[in-house]
Design a protein around this motif. Structure first.
Motif, PDB file in Angstrom:
ATOM      1  N   VAL A 178      64.743  56.490  35.710  1.00 12.95           N
ATOM      2  CA  VAL A 178      64.473  56.396  33.957  1.00 12.95           C
ATOM      3  C   VAL A 178      63.325  57.058  33.955  1.00 12.95           C
ATOM      4  CG1 VAL A 178      65.562  53.635  34.514  1.00 12.95           C
ATOM      5  CG2 VAL A 178      62.780  54.642  35.513  1.00 12.95           C
ATOM      6  N   PRO A 179      62.932  56.678  31.974  1.00 10.36           N
ATOM      7  CA  PRO A 179      61.843  58.013  31.554  1.00 10.36           C
ATOM      8  C   PRO A 179      61.086  56.652  31.166  1.00 10.36           C
ATOM      9  CG  PRO A 179      63.685  56.507  29.680  1.00 10.36           C
ATOM     10  CD  PRO A 179      64.662  56.767  30.821  1.00 10.36           C
ATOM     11  N   ASN A 180      60.454  55.470  32.241  1.00 13.15           N
ATOM     12  CA  ASN A 180      59.854  55.117  31.799  1.00 13.15           C
ATOM     13  C   ASN A 180      59.143  54.070  33.390  1.00 13.15           C
ATOM     14  OD1 ASN A 180      58.509  55.757  29.175  1.00 13.15           O
ATOM     15  ND2 ASN A 180      61.323  54.784  28.686  1.00 13.15           N
ATOM     16  N   PRO A 181      59.489  54.378  34.133  1.00 11.28           N
ATOM     17  CA  PRO A 181      59.005  53.420  35.764  1.00 11.28           C
ATOM     18  C   PRO A 181      57.545  52.367  35.391  1.00 11.28           C
ATOM     19  CG  PRO A 181      58.713  56.216  36.130  1.00 11.28           C
ATOM     20  CD  PRO A 181      59.012  55.849  34.639  1.00 11.28           C
ATOM     21  N   SER A 182      57.293  51.797  35.601  1.00 12.10           N
ATOM     22  CA  SER A 182      55.927  50.907  36.058  1.00 12.10           C
ATOM     23  C   SER A 182      55.844  50.763  37.064  1.00 12.10           C
ATOM     24  CB  SER A 182      56.261  50.059  35.405  1.00 12.10           C
ATOM     25  OG  SER A 182      54.804  49.650  35.407  1.00 12.10           O
ATOM     26  N   ALA A 183      54.218  51.536  37.409  1.00 10.80           N
ATOM     27  CA  ALA A 183      53.793  51.336  39.129  1.00 10.80           C
ATOM     28  C   ALA A 183      53.792  49.764  39.443  1.00 10.80           C
ATOM     29  CB  ALA A 183      52.648  52.350  39.431  1.00 10.80           C
ATOM     30  N   VAL A 184      53.282  48.871  38.526  1.00 10.97           N
ATOM     31  CA  VAL A 184      52.986  47.649  38.384  1.00 10.97           C
ATOM     32  C   VAL A 184      53.928  46.797  38.973  1.00 10.97           C
ATOM     33  CG1 VAL A 184      51.943  45.981  37.345  1.00 10.97           C
ATOM     34  CG2 VAL A 184      50.982  47.895  36.903  1.00 10.97           C
ATOM     35  N   VAL A 185      55.480  46.973  38.051  1.00 14.97           N
ATOM     36  CA  VAL A 185      56.846  46.524  38.659  1.00 14.97           C
ATOM     37  C   VAL A 185      57.271  46.917  39.426  1.00 14.97           C
ATOM     38  CG1 VAL A 185      59.000  46.418  36.859  1.00 14.97           C
ATOM     39  CG2 VAL A 185      57.040  46.041  35.714  1.00 14.97           C
ATOM     40  N   GLY A 186      57.189  47.774  39.891  1.00 12.34           N
ATOM     41  CA  GLY A 186      57.167  48.459  41.866  1.00 12.34           C
ATOM     42  C   GLY A 186      57.073  47.616  42.272  1.00 12.34           C
ATOM     43  N   ALA A 187      55.714  47.266  42.094  1.00 10.34           N
ATOM     44  CA  ALA A 187      55.074  46.678  43.504  1.00 10.34           C
ATOM     45  C   ALA A 187      55.423  45.073  43.927  1.00 10.34           C
ATOM     46  CB  ALA A 187      53.626  46.632  42.797  1.00 10.34           C
ATOM     47  N   ALA A 188      55.611  44.253  42.367  1.00  6.31           N
ATOM     48  CA  ALA A 188      55.944  43.404  42.128  1.00  6.31           C
ATOM     49  C   ALA A 188      57.459  42.705  42.538  1.00  6.31           C
ATOM     50  CB  ALA A 188      55.488  42.638  40.730  1.00  6.31           C
ATOM     51  N   VAL A 189      58.291  43.344  42.344  1.00  3.61           N
ATOM     52  CA  VAL A 189      60.224  43.474  41.796  1.00  3.61           C
ATOM     53  C   VAL A 189      60.700  44.342  43.075  1.00  3.61           C
ATOM     54  CG1 VAL A 189      61.880  43.428  40.424  1.00  3.61           C
ATOM     55  CG2 VAL A 189      59.439  42.916  40.085  1.00  3.61           C
ATOM     56  N   GLY A 190      60.265  45.461  43.391  1.00  6.50           N
ATOM     57  CA  GLY A 190      60.622  45.967  43.775  1.00  6.50           C
ATOM     58  C   GLY A 190      61.435  47.460  43.934  1.00  6.50           C
ATOM     59  N   THR A 191      61.245  47.708  42.574  1.00  9.80           N
ATOM     60  CA  THR A 191      61.716  48.593  41.574  1.00  9.80           C
ATOM     61  C   THR A 191      61.092  48.700  40.290  1.00  9.80           C
ATOM     62  OG1 THR A 191      63.196  49.166  40.377  1.00  9.80           O
ATOM     63  CG2 THR A 191      63.173  46.423  40.668  1.00  9.80           C
ATOM     64  N   ALA A 192      60.519  49.585  40.342  1.00 13.34           N
ATOM     65  CA  ALA A 192      59.727  50.944  38.709  1.00 13.34           C
ATOM     66  C   ALA A 192      60.695  50.458  38.015  1.00 13.34           C
ATOM     67  CB  ALA A 192      59.510  52.433  39.691  1.00 13.34           C
ATOM     68  N   SER A 193      61.247  49.577  37.727  1.00 14.94           N
ATOM     69  CA  SER A 193      61.986  49.678  36.463  1.00 14.94           C
ATOM     70  C   SER A 193      62.937  48.680  36.499  1.00 14.94           C
ATOM     71  CB  SER A 193      62.775  51.003  35.697  1.00 14.94           C
ATOM     72  OG  SER A 193      63.227  50.501  34.692  1.00 14.94           O
ATOM     73  N   VAL A 194      63.184  47.328  35.968  1.00 16.69           N
ATOM     74  CA  VAL A 194      64.241  46.485  35.685  1.00 16.69           C
ATOM     75  C   VAL A 194      65.247  46.842  34.674  1.00 16.69           C
ATOM     76  CG1 VAL A 194      64.895  44.350  35.412  1.00 16.69           C
ATOM     77  CG2 VAL A 194      62.880  44.966  37.198  1.00 16.69           C
ATOM     78  N   ALA A 195      64.401  45.674  33.259  1.00 18.18           N
ATOM     79  CA  ALA A 195      65.544  46.581  31.553  1.00 18.18           C
ATOM     80  C   ALA A 195      66.079  47.907  31.923  1.00 18.18           C
ATOM     81  CB  ALA A 195      64.659  46.265  31.044  1.00 18.18           C
ATOM     82  N   GLU A 196      65.498  48.958  31.633  1.00 20.60           N
ATOM     83  CA  GLU A 196      66.220  50.465  31.517  1.00 20.60           C
ATOM     84  C   GLU A 196      66.882  50.132  32.988  1.00 20.60           C
ATOM     85  OE1 GLU A 196      63.140  52.959  29.230  1.00 20.60           O
ATOM     86  OE2 GLU A 196      62.538  53.423  31.705  1.00 20.60           O
ATOM     87  N   ALA A 197      66.767  50.523  33.814  1.00 17.87           N
ATOM     88  CA  ALA A 197      67.468  50.561  35.019  1.00 17.87           C
ATOM     89  C   ALA A 197      68.961  50.029  35.300  1.00 17.87           C
ATOM     90  CB  ALA A 197      66.703  50.731  36.594  1.00 17.87           C
ATOM     91  N   ALA A 198      68.400  49.182  35.329  1.00 21.76           N
ATOM     92  CA  ALA A 198      69.347  47.947  34.866  1.00 21.76           C
ATOM     93  C   ALA A 198      70.940  48.181  33.898  1.00 21.76           C
ATOM     94  CB  ALA A 198      69.190  46.405  35.070  1.00 21.76           C
ATOM     95  N   ALA A 199      70.266  48.372  32.467  1.00 26.11           N
ATOM     96  CA  ALA A 199      71.385  48.474  31.759  1.00 26.11           C
ATOM     97  C   ALA A 199      71.882  49.886  32.047  1.00 26.11           C
ATOM     98  CB  ALA A 199      70.463  48.887  30.328  1.00 26.11           C
ATOM     99  N   LEU A 200      71.813  51.099  32.857  1.00 25.98           N
ATOM    100  CA  LEU A 200      71.625  51.923  33.493  1.00 25.98           C
ATOM    101  C   LEU A 200      72.966  51.472  34.269  1.00 25.98           C
ATOM    102  CD1 LEU A 200      69.443  54.980  32.623  1.00 25.98           C
ATOM    103  CD2 LEU A 200      71.302  54.689  31.471  1.00 25.98           C
ATOM    104  N   ALA A 201      72.847  50.869  35.257  1.00 26.79           N
ATOM    105  CA  ALA A 201      72.997  50.654  36.232  1.00 26.79           C
ATOM    106  C   ALA A 201      74.980  49.804  36.377  1.00 26.79           C
ATOM    107  CB  ALA A 201      72.832  49.524  36.995  1.00 26.79           C
ATOM    108  N   SER A 202      74.745  49.492  34.848  1.00 27.96           N
ATOM    109  CA  SER A 202      76.056  48.881  34.599  1.00 27.96           C
ATOM    110  C   SER A 202      76.367  49.362  32.864  1.00 27.96           C
ATOM    111  CB  SER A 202      75.834  47.308  33.768  1.00 27.96           C
ATOM    112  OG  SER A 202      75.061  46.440  34.726  1.00 27.96           O
ATOM    113  N   ALA A 203      75.810  51.118  33.126  1.00 29.70           N
ATOM    114  CA  ALA A 203      77.330  51.332  31.723  1.00 29.70           C
ATOM    115  C   ALA A 203      77.096  52.467  33.077  1.00 29.70           C
ATOM    116  CB  ALA A 203      76.160  51.907  30.984  1.00 29.70           C
ATOM    117  N   PRO A 204      77.802  52.883  33.448  1.00 29.19           N
ATOM    118  CA  PRO A 204      77.424  53.958  34.625  1.00 29.19           C
ATOM    119  C   PRO A 204      78.725  55.297  34.178  1.00 29.19           C
ATOM    120  CG  PRO A 204      79.571  52.518  35.457  1.00 29.19           C
ATOM    121  CD  PRO A 204      79.124  51.824  34.630  1.00 29.19           C
ATOM    122  N   GLY A 205      77.573  56.105  33.881  1.00 30.58           N
ATOM    123  CA  GLY A 205      78.343  57.431  33.022  1.00 30.58           C
ATOM    124  C   GLY A 205      78.002  57.341  32.141  1.00 30.58           C
ATOM    125  N   GLY A 206      77.043  56.735  31.309  1.00 30.89           N
ATOM    126  CA  GLY A 206      76.466  56.227  29.951  1.00 30.89           C
ATOM    127  C   GLY A 206      75.559  56.182  30.051  1.00 30.89           C
TER     128      GLY A 206
END
Length: 417
Positions: free
Chosen positions: A243-271
């Motif tokens: 993703v273009p905008n990872p966050s270390a703070v989010v990564g420490a709290a959730v276990g992934t450095a991105s939720v919104a961007e990564a989830a959108a791309l994960a549900s749009a394979p090849g997009g």
């Protein structure tokens, strides 16, 4: 079932009166400016659920909602407008949908005047297709030069289109914290759509991290978008999505450095990510566009006689947006095609001959449903290379009498085994 929608506070009594007259065949919904179910949400909800919709509001309000806010009226829906001042009822969709008949019934119950506009443009009239503004696809449309342009696009109307179709190509990724209020995500998303010009009608699904689909803010957004599905992805899977905008703070709290961007791309394979994450106080949204995936059917036509085509071949021809083949093959199926389908004869003698497979592949790569046709059993059609399209081979029947064809074994779909 008829959906009754009051978009104006003064229209509630009139909507309730019609519902009281048709208690078993209607449902009434009132828009409210104090929550998420405002005028646009009410119209989206009703048009997504009912085949007959009566909107109680001034005509200018209804027309503005449909034309300015990209509200999609599904094909076949009967949409009426009733003046809150009890003066008239106006059908706003094709007479063939039964809108005028429904208007007469509403007029009889409420004592309003039906304003019947008569026949409008036929829904099967020829159009000039334009997919996401592309003009580089080979071939040409058989529609007349003055035919309306049918533009398939997931953005606001560019202002020069006659007919718009909004494909469901957008995926909204959502990040929400424990303190996110129910309406916060929807407010952030509405602002984002307004700023970027993307069409709300093109949102296909929401996506978030596992455990957040039941978050009140996510559920509220899904409700406001007429019940679009919500995908959940494990944090570990999202951590592997670039993703273009990872966050270390989010990564420490959730276990992934991105939720919104990564989830959108994960549900749009090849997009691709078309809107990087936008943030409010406690929520984030990002929007991805799913890859357009075309369909390429290799269809053998037998002798070219219509009654010798297998049912699946007929289905592929009728679902296609373009038919490619030699002049003889294209002319053999011309009578079976829907109006406006592009017929591309690769050896029509105008300019250099086109390669049939290459032409069909180019169109399918742009998201079209393409039928590549050939007389005979279709064995002369080479298998196309892999690409952003699904390939289906549909062998035609060899030359034989219709009564022999009727004796052939069939598989579960009704095609010759």
């Amino acid at each position: 079932m008829i959906g009754l929608v009051s978009l104006d506070g003064s229209a509630r009594p009139l909507a309730n009166e019609l519902h009281a007259a048709w208690p078993e065949s209607s449902r009434v919904h009132h828009a409210s400016r104090g929550n998420c179910f405002q005028e646009p949400e009410a119209m989206w909800f009703a048009l997504g659920r009912y085949e007959q919709v009566v909107a109680f509001a001034p005509l200018a309000t209804v027309v503005s909602l449909i034309g300015r806010l990209d509200i999609d009226v599904p094909r076949g829906t009967a949409l009426l407008c009733v003046d809150p001042q009890r003066r008239y009822v106006i059908p706003l969709t094709w007479p063939s949908t039964g809108a005028e008949e429904l208007a007469q019934e509403v007029a009889a119950v409420l004592g309003v005047t039906p304003v019947l506009t008569g026949p409008g443009p036929r829904p099967d009239a020829p159009v000039r297709p334009d997919v996401t503004g592309r003009s580089d696809a080979p071939g040409r449309s058989d529609a007349p030069a003055d035919a309306p342009v049918l533009r398939i696009i997931d953005q606001e109307d560019p202002g020069d289109s006659d007919l718009l179709v909004f494909p469901r190509t957008l995926v909204v990724g959502i990040g929400a914290g424990s303190g996110t209020e129910p309406g916060e995500v929807m407010r952030l998303l509405s602002d984002t759509l307004k700023e970027t010009g993307l069409a709300r009608s093109s949102i296909a699904r929401l996506a978030t991290v596992t455990g957040k689909a039941d978050h009140p803010a996510v559920r509220w957004a899904a409700f406001c978008l007429t019940g679009v599905p919500v995908d959940e992805h494990p944090a570990q899977a999202l951590a592997g999505v670039p993703v273009p905008n990872p966050s270390a703070v989010v990564g420490a709290a959730v276990g992934t450095a991105s939720v919104a961007e990564a989830a959108a791309l994960a549900s749009a394979p090849g997009g691709e990510l078309v809107v990087a994450k936008r943030k409010s106080a406690t929520a984030t949204v990002a929007i991805a566009r799913a890859a357009l995936r075309g369909r390429l059917a290799l269809v053998g036509l037998g002798s070219g006689e219509h009654d010798l085509l297998v049912p699946r071949a007929l289905a592929e021809l009728r679902r296609a947006s373009a038919v490619v083949g030699t002049t003889d093959a294209v002319e053999a199926v011309a009578g079976l095609l829907r109006p406006g389908i592009r017929r591309i004869a690769t050896d029509d003698g105008v300019g250099a001959a086109l390669d049939p497979v290459e032409t069909a592949v180019t169109l399918a790569s742009h998201g079209h449903a393409v039928a590549l046709v050939a007389l005979g059993d279709g064995s002369v059609l080479d298998m196309p290379p892999p690409g952003p399209y699904d390939v289906h081979r549909v062998p035609g029947l060899p030359d034989r009498p219709a009564d022999v064809r009727a004796e052939l074994p069939v598989d579960g779909q009704g095609d010759p085994a």
